[in-house]
Write a protein that holds these residues in place. Structure first.
Motif, short mmCIF file in Angstrom:
data_model
loop_
_atom_site.label_atom_id
_atom_site.label_comp_id
_atom_site.label_asym_id
_atom_site.label_seq_id
_atom_site.Cartn_x
_atom_site.Cartn_y
_atom_site.Cartn_z
N GLU A 50 -131.81 -47.02 78.64
CA GLU A 50 -131.15 -47.63 79.80
C GLU A 50 -132.01 -47.50 81.05
OE1 GLU A 50 -126.42 -46.92 78.86
OE2 GLU A 50 -127.65 -45.19 79.44
N THR A 92 -135.01 -49.82 80.79
CA THR A 92 -134.55 -51.19 81.04
C THR A 92 -134.38 -51.43 82.53
OG1 THR A 92 -133.41 -51.27 78.89
CG2 THR A 92 -132.73 -52.88 80.55
N VAL A 145 -126.84 -41.03 80.69
CA VAL A 145 -127.80 -42.12 80.85
C VAL A 145 -128.93 -41.90 79.85
CG1 VAL A 145 -129.40 -43.27 82.42
CG2 VAL A 145 -127.27 -42.31 83.30
#
Length: 175
Positions: free
Chosen positions: A71, A74, A67
């Motif tokens: 990400e 977001t 990850v």
């Protein structure tokens, strides 16, 4: 099969957690400050879901190598936006507010426990007695009403005059 690491996975994993944790912590604080006080307010059901989701994203980011920071940021922005959107929709549309926000519930009024409301909200008389003690009331003769607020806190109002008591009539209609 992948190697399983139990005690030590090297300095690289520790360094990643430190760098990613600090950067995402800063990003999360900035996002929450930009999104406004409502995101950090007393928890409604939706606020609770957002809080748990943010914690899950943050935890996954710290422990999963796959990850990225972009990400996770977001996901944080999406959750803050959803919080803003739902808050705005609740303010704008009464029907939306009825679906997603619980109303305060009157549990005690002028010497009478609202047993039906207490049962529905799963609140025991002993819990109300404890809450009254916490607020400094020695007995229920000093209390006009107790309301279970939509954030699951108790509001305890001391004795009022008859003209003041009329403003709380709206709670009687719901029980």
């Amino acid at each position: 099969m992948d190697d399983i690491t139990f005690l030590w996975n090297g300095w690289e994993a520790i360094l990643r957690i430190l760098v990613v944790g600090v950067l995402c912590y800063i990003a999360l604080v900035v996002i929450l400050n930009i999104s406004g006080k409502r995101t950090l307010a007393s928890l409604t059901a939706f606020d609770f879901v957002v809080t748990v989701a943010i914690g899950a994203v943050f935890g996954r980011l710290l422990t999963a190598k796959d990850v990225s920071i972009s990400e996770a940021v977001t996901a944080f922005i999406l959750l803050a936006f959803l919080q803003f959107l739902f808050s705005w929709l609740q303010m704008k549309f009464k029907s939306f507010r009825k679906i997603f926000t619980s109303r305060p519930v009157l549990l005690y009024y002028r010497g009478e426990f609202m047993r039906k409301a207490m049962k529905k909200q799963r609140v025991e008389k002993s819990e109300l007695i404890g809450e009254a003690r916490k607020k400094g009331y020695g007995n229920f003769e000093e209390i006009e009403l107790i309301i279970l607020e939509n954030d699951a806190t108790f509001s305890i109002i001391g004795k009022l005059t008859d003209s003041d008591g009329a403003t709380y009539k709206e709670f009687m209609d719901d029980n």
